[in-house]
Enzyme design. Structure first.
Site, PDB file in Angstrom:
ATOM      1  N   GLU A 121       0.808  -1.222   0.000  1.00 21.57           N
ATOM      2  CA  GLU A 121       0.000   0.000   0.000  1.00 21.57           C
ATOM      3  C   GLU A 121       0.842   1.274   0.000  1.00 21.57           C
ATOM      4  O   GLU A 121       0.403   2.308  -0.528  1.00 21.57           O
ATOM      5  CB  GLU A 121      -0.950   0.014   1.205  1.00 21.57           C
ATOM      6  N   PHE A 128     -10.643  -7.356  15.839  1.00 21.95           N
ATOM      7  CA  PHE A 128      -9.527  -7.787  15.006  1.00 21.95           C
ATOM      8  C   PHE A 128      -9.172  -6.695  13.977  1.00 21.95           C
ATOM      9  O   PHE A 128     -10.040  -6.203  13.274  1.00 21.95           O
ATOM     10  CB  PHE A 128      -9.908  -9.082  14.297  1.00 21.95           C
ATOM     11  N   GLN A 129      -7.905  -6.301  13.941  1.00 23.02           N
ATOM     12  CA  GLN A 129      -7.364  -5.298  13.016  1.00 23.02           C
ATOM     13  C   GLN A 129      -7.903  -3.888  13.275  1.00 23.02           C
ATOM     14  O   GLN A 129      -7.782  -3.015  12.410  1.00 23.02           O
ATOM     15  CB  GLN A 129      -7.620  -5.683  11.554  1.00 23.02           C
ATOM     16  N   VAL A 182      15.964   9.028  -2.606  1.00 24.89           N
ATOM     17  CA  VAL A 182      16.698   9.965  -1.764  1.00 24.89           C
ATOM     18  C   VAL A 182      18.150   9.509  -1.638  1.00 24.89           C
ATOM     19  O   VAL A 182      18.504   8.377  -1.972  1.00 24.89           O
ATOM     20  CB  VAL A 182      16.080  10.085  -0.355  1.00 24.89           C
ATOM     21  N   PHE A 207      24.654   7.602   1.081  1.00 23.46           N
ATOM     22  CA  PHE A 207      24.581   8.967   1.592  1.00 23.46           C
ATOM     23  C   PHE A 207      24.682   8.981   3.110  1.00 23.46           C
ATOM     24  O   PHE A 207      25.315   9.862   3.696  1.00 23.46           O
ATOM     25  CB  PHE A 207      23.279   9.634   1.139  1.00 23.46           C
TER      26      PHE A 207
END
Length: 578
Positions: free
Chosen positions: A50, A112-113, A386, A471
């Site tokens: 996601e 739940f969740q 980045v 970096f």
């Protein structure tokens, strides 16, 4: 079949001209995903994580300036959206996030969740609301869309799966012109324009700092530079809008900028900031000798990075169009000439680093970045991770007014580049999309490399494989620390790509860089280029402070005393003995 809330939800998204939704399906999203399937107007783009969905939506919104949508199922599903949504919100792109929720009757009972998205997403959104019932949905979704589009940022709507399956209310479908507010054009009051003109018409050398707010104002910027004989420095987010066919551009400032941009900002009498919120205060003129004027559409940004003498609220283009007739042409061009000559030397020194000797390994990453720029299409879309990939993108990717450049330039998240290509290529299937990925960033969300093949997206992923979080390693050394926790034991990424049905090209010798990059860009399909580059390449900032010098000296002493003197040999071999 009676219309459900989910059907109504899909109708409103279509009215808002939404083309696709990025996400992962789940039981709490079933009503909505099935409504989209039956409607047949909006594509569901199935990703593997996601967070990638949010980055992809942000890329689409950045490139199109239109509303993009991502979705996550209840609990852990929508929580994965949050980092990408932070990036979208801080980048000020219009994104709607759909956060599905547990069954409405179970909210507050530790189910739940169970999470509370309407609280969790508050910090990375302009609008975040829970839809509790069918009669609330249409207006809540419409407000969310208007907020995201009007304020240029994220809106989040939270909806339980059972609510999505309720019978829809009898609200009419909104019309596009009422749902998508046009962007306002803000021109400062005449008195403010007069004050700005008076400041710029005075004696003294002017330097201009340009940010992303300069989008669409290229013609006016050139006229301004000519009138004021002023060098233009660009922030990274201003690069794609400023640094092309611009004889006044003298490079970028900041930690990864050019020395010419750095000194042009410090060595002036007046600094004019246009559409930028450049965050690094140490790179602004210090003291009161330099007068600063700032033009920005958002009043809250004026003066928050440097003390300004004059703040003007307005669009950059509209402000310059009103300002230019009032400006007197300056006769002394010595300030501009000096900055241009400094930029010419800085540019040459950087280009000299973008070379390699056949047979002399490892490859310098600058050579790879320049080859990408040289061989890419005139309307290519670039994304960069980045860290060091951002350095190479900032210094070597040439813009031309058609090319676009995306990154996590405000939020500074790892793993953004490949994720953003999914949104960019989905929105522009006919354009060349290229990711400059770090090996750390690529590996972090590597699961969605599989999505490129599954979605048939011809993205070109170039992995700068230096076997380290490069970096971070450089930051540790410049602060006097021995490199710790930065090493990456990477596979042969090209072989891995071939194993999943994507063409892989591995570059280990400088002699192969040009041909390898050209072949990757010519391939009709996704490609992964595994570029094995130097781990010890220095990316020096435009000004090395005393603290940096002390820190690097301390690192060298620690390296020798810790039996790691070979690191110093590698450092010298890479950066001095070229």
């Amino acid at each position: 079949m009676a219309k459900t809330v989910a059907d109504q939800f899909a109708e409103i998204l279509a009215a808002a001209s939404v083309k696709r939704v990025y996400g992962i399906v789940g039981d709490s999203l079933n009503g909505l995903t099935d409504a989209l399937r039956r409607q047949g107007k909006i594509e569901w783009v199935h990703v593997r994580h996601e967070e990638v969905a949010a980055f992809a939506a942000g890329a689409e919104a950045h490139l199109t300036s239109e509303l993009a949508v991502c979705a996550g199922s209840c609990g852990p599903g929508n929580l994965h959206l949050i980092n990408g949504l932070f990036d979208c919100h801080r980048s000020r792109v219009p994104v709607l996030a759909i956060a599905a929720q547990i069954p409405s009757a179970e909210i507050g009972a530790g189910y739940f969740q169970e999470t509370h998205p309407q609280t969790l997403f508050q910090e990375c959104s302009h609008y975040c609301e829970l839809i509790s019932g069918a009669n609330q949905m249409p207006r809540t979704l419409e407000v969310a869309i208007r907020q995201a589009v009007g304020k240029r940022g994220v809106s989040v709507v939270v909806i339980s799966g059972d609510v999505a399956l309720q019978p829809a209310s009898s609200a009419p479908t909104p019309k596009a012109l009422g749902l998508l507010p046009p962007r306002a054009v803000v021109t400062p009051a005449p008195a403010e324009i007069d004050r700005l003109a008076e400041l710029l018409n005075g004696k003294g050398r002017v330097t201009i700092l340009c940010g992303s707010g300069c989008q669409g104002a290229h013609e006016q910027l050139l006229a301004l530079g000519d009138r004021l004989k002023a060098p233009m420095v660009h922030a990274l987010r201003g690069k794609e809008h400023v640094a092309w066919e611009n004889p006044y551009d003298v490079g970028m400032t900041g930690l990864i900028g050019f020395s010419s941009g750095y000194y042009a900002m410090l060595d002036c009498d007046v600094l004019l900031m246009l559409g930028t919120d450049f965050p690094y205060r140490q790179f602004y003129p210090q003291g009161t000798a330099v007068r600063i004027a700032q033009v920005d559409l958002r009043a809250e940004q004026i003066g928050r990075r440097a003390a300004v003498d004059l703040g003007v609220v307005g669009d950059v283009r509209a402000t310059l169009e009103a300002l230019l007739p009032l400006l007197e042409e300056k006769g002394d061009g010595s300030h501009l000439d000096q900055a241009r000559e400094h930029y010419r030397k800085a540019r040459k020194s950087l280009d000299d680093l973008a070379s390699g000797t056949p047979g002399k390994r490892p490859i310098h990453p600058q050579q790879v970045a320049k080859a990408i720029s040289d061989h890419a299409a005139q309307d290519a879309i670039f994304t960069c991770d980045v860290g060091l990939p951002t350095v190479w993108a900032a210094r070597y990717l040439a813009m031309n007014g058609k090319r676009r450049l995306l990154g996590s330039f405000w939020h500074g998240s790892m793993a953004n580049a490949m994720a953003q290509t999914i949104g960019a290529q989905s929105a522009f299937p006919g354009r060349q999309v290229i990711s400059l990925s770090g090996d750390g960033g690529f590996a972090m969300l590597m699961g969605d490399f599989l999505s490129l093949a599954q979605l048939r997206l011809p993205v070109k992923v170039v992995v700068f494989n230096n076997g380290a979080l490069g970096f971070i390693e450089l930051e540790q050394k410049s602060s006097g620390f021995l490199a710790t926790g930065t090493e990456l034991q990477n596979p042969n990424f090209a072989a891995m790509a071939e194993a999943v049905g994507v063409r892989g090209i591995r570059l280990e010798d400088p002699r192969d860089v040009e041909a390898g990059i050209a072949a990757s860009l010519a391939h009709d399909g996704p490609v992964l280029v595994d570029a094995v580059v130097s781990r010890t390449e220095l990316a020096m900032p435009p000004a090395v402070t005393t603290e940096m010098a002390k820190g690097f000296t301390l690192y060298m002493v620690k390296a020798v005393m810790s039996g790691r003197g070979d690191e110093l040999i590698d450092l010298a071999r890479t950066n001095l003995w070229r």
